[in-house]
Design an enzyme around this catalytic site. Structure first.
Site, mmCIF file in Angstrom:
data_model
loop_
_atom_site.group_PDB
_atom_site.id
_atom_site.type_symbol
_atom_site.label_atom_id
_atom_site.label_comp_id
_atom_site.label_asym_id
_atom_site.label_seq_id
_atom_site.Cartn_x
_atom_site.Cartn_y
_atom_site.Cartn_z
ATOM 1 N N HIS A 1 -3.631 5.707 -6.928
ATOM 2 C CA HIS A 1 -3.908 7.096 -6.753
ATOM 3 C C HIS A 1 -4.938 8.238 -6.811
ATOM 4 C CE1 HIS A 1 -1.262 9.768 -9.011
ATOM 5 N NE2 HIS A 1 -0.518 7.675 -9.893
ATOM 6 N N CYS B 1 1.244 4.228 -12.809
ATOM 7 C CA CYS B 1 0.234 4.183 -11.704
ATOM 8 C C CYS B 1 -0.458 4.280 -12.415
ATOM 9 C CB CYS B 1 1.102 4.599 -10.596
ATOM 10 S SG CYS B 1 1.905 3.929 -9.510
#
Length: 572
Positions: free
Chosen positions: A440, A459
């Site tokens: 992301h 992440c």
């Protein structure tokens, strides 16, 4: 009182009982009486047929399968032996590697490959070598030994030596280990190409092959083994010592112009060779001949760099054999994401990965779609550990920070709506996995300026994520980088890929770049050291982060001395 000796024969004064009379010979079920004074002599026993080679091999396999085992993985090794015996049973114990009592083409080709197992960082040490003799029992033993070496090579090449979860609980990569029957039938059926088929159990990827080539190059440059160097005082430039000729011979410094056997001076040339050796072995590169340097020169352990190369080659065995010609690769220790089309890199950029305490998982998946203007659903662990303590101090904390809260099934749910402060930034890439992680964007873009970019909760944050979107959708897609970016600021948008794209989140501290230079990275999560230790290599030295250089090519380890900065509110 000591026990009497057991007698194996009756004493002379004791008569052994007479043997019972032979049963009458049957003739169509009717016995003919015989005169008592003229009993017929017992018929001679029929000669037993000589055992066939299949009989000998059957017997040898039974003994092999039943032989006691010690050490680790006894159950698995017992099952392997049973599987091998079962395969031969289906063949009525016909040999795989013999024709007319001699090694066949498949045996010769396979043995040639086995002799080079070390080229791929594999080890068959401790396994009996096949020695084909003229003796039938010896041939049966050689048949079994070759079979077990072929099975061991193929299984090791496929990644059987290490269970990845033993290295890290967030390593989801799992190598596919072939069954012994599949290994043996494919190799034996290949005939003169058996060695090629056997070698093909190693990873086919270019990244693996490049590391193997660098391993061979490194070994060619290491000093030749010519016996141990005796212990003695520490040597510095200008000192003389009777061990110097041995050291010169180790490094190939002998020349026709100088009488090496009489040259006892530890000069700058010898010191430079020693310093070069010390670097490769993870020792202080002082050029001073220390006790530790003598031990390393005398052999018995691979160099630090050699161990690192073999450990990274081992981690390649965990990767899917078919990674996809179009794919995304994230190398955690390199802090880099790369996009490939037709196996050629078309895009690359920086990433931020998980901190050592919250590591990014290692696994493979498929990217299915992207979300523009995403919500961030805060993981319960972050709510519990980071948000609730602040909420206790300030009941308005979540509202002030722009978070939405509600309950679901009696549990507090916290989410952050789309916007410039959203922790996921403007876009995220979705691929199914067991770890709830994804790629992301991020609003904390200044963190990409650091070299050691380990700041997340697991992440992967991507620099210039809309460039990645273009690479994922492909050059012919109507979803260009500019078109996707124009969606920012509006409603949440889901955009499906034309077809799912493989993504591999990897962990390689050693790799070869496009210019054929070996690149080394810090062992961020300690996985390389653990793999080397599990393989029995001298891995404790891998904890250091020295730069390594070898004269024939450039080897560079990127490292960072910056302390890990406090985590900003980037909860992924």
């Amino acid at each position: 009182m000591p026990e009497p000796f057991l007698q194996t024969q009756a004493p002379a004064s004791v008569q052994a009982p007479a043997a019972p009379p032979a049963a009458p010979k049957a003739d169509d079920g009717i016995s003919s009486p015989q005169p008592a004074s003229s009993a017929a002599p017992a018929p001679a026993a029929a000669p037993q047929p000589a055992p066939t080679f299949a009989d000998l091999l059957h017997k040898a396999l039974d003994a092999f399968a039943a032989a006691p085992l010690e050490g680790r993985d006894v159950k698995e090794r017992r099952e392997l032996r049973a599987a091998v015996a079962d395969l031969y049973g289906t063949r009525q114990y016909a040999p795989l590697w013999l024709d007319d009592g001699k090694p066949n083409a498949a045996a010769k080709s396979a043995m040639a490959r086995l002799a080079h197992a070390g080229d791929d960082g594999l080890s068959l040490d401790g396994m009996p070598a096949p020695v084909f003799t003229q003796d039938a029992d010896g041939l049966a033993t050689a048949e079994i030994n070759l079979t077990m070496q072929v099975v061991a090579y193929a299984r090791q090449a496929s990644g059987s030596r290490i269970e990845p979860l033993r290295i890290g609980r967030l390593i989801g990569a799992k190598p596919a280990i072939p069954a012994p029957s599949a290994i043996l039938t494919s190799v034996a059926a290949a005939g003169a190409d058996a060695g090629t088929v056997l070698e093909a159990f190693n990873p086919p990827q270019a990244g693996y092959r490049a590391l193997r080539d660098k391993l061979a190059e490194l070994r060619r440059e290491m000093p030749t083994a010519r016996g141990p160097i005796p212990r003695g005082p520490t040597l510095r430039v200008g000192m003389s010592d009777p061990r110097v000729p041995l050291i010169r011979a180790k490094f190939g410094l002998d020349t026709a112009q100088e009488s090496a056997s009489k040259n006892l001076r530890y000069d700058t040339r010898v010191a430079a060779a020693v310093a070069h050796f010390q670097k490769a072995y993870g020792l202080p590169a002082s050029g001073v001949l220390t006790t530790r340097t003598i031990a390393a020169l005398s052999g018995g352990q691979p160099s630090r760099l050699e161990a690192e190369l073999i450990a990274n080659m081992e981690m390649w065995r965990w990767m899917p054999r078919d990674m996809g010609k179009n794919r995304i690769e994230v190398n955690i220790p390199d802090f880099t994401v790369r996009a490939f089309r037709d196996d050629k890199m078309v895009w690359s950029n920086k990433v931020i990965v998980g901190k050592p305490k919250t590591p990014t998982p290692v696994f493979s998946s498929l990217i299915h779609y992207v979300i523009v203007n995403p919500y961030w659903n805060v993981p319960p662990s972050i709510v519990r550990k980071e948000m609730l303590p602040k909420l206790e101090q300030d009941p308005t904390y979540l509202a002030r920070m722009g978070f939405e809260t509600f309950t679901r099934h009696g549990h507090l749910v916290v989410r952050q709506p789309p916007g410039p402060k959203n922790a996921l930034g403007r876009i995220k890439f979705i691929f199914p996995n067991d770890y709830a992680v994804y790629l992301h964007d991020t609003p904390a873009r200044h963190l990409f300026n650091d070299k050691r970019r380990a700041f997340s909760h697991g992440c992967v944050r991507v620099d210039e994520p809309f460039g990645l979107a273009q690479a994922v959708f492909g050059p012919d897609s109507r979803w260009t980088e500019q078109r996707v970016e124009r969606l920012v600021g509006g409603a949440r948008h889901y955009i499906n890929l034309p077809e799912p794209m493989p993504i591999h989140i990897e962990y390689f501290t050693a790799f070869v770049d496009a210019d054929n230079h070996l690149q080394l990275r810090d062992d961020l999560y300690g996985y390389t050291r653990k793999v080397a230790l599990a393989l029995g290599l001298e891995s404790r030295r891998l904890q250091g982060h020295e730069a390594v250089s070898i004269e024939s090519r450039r080897i560079k380890r990127r490292r960072s001395a910056q302390p890990e900065r406090p985590s900003e509110f980037a909860p992924d």
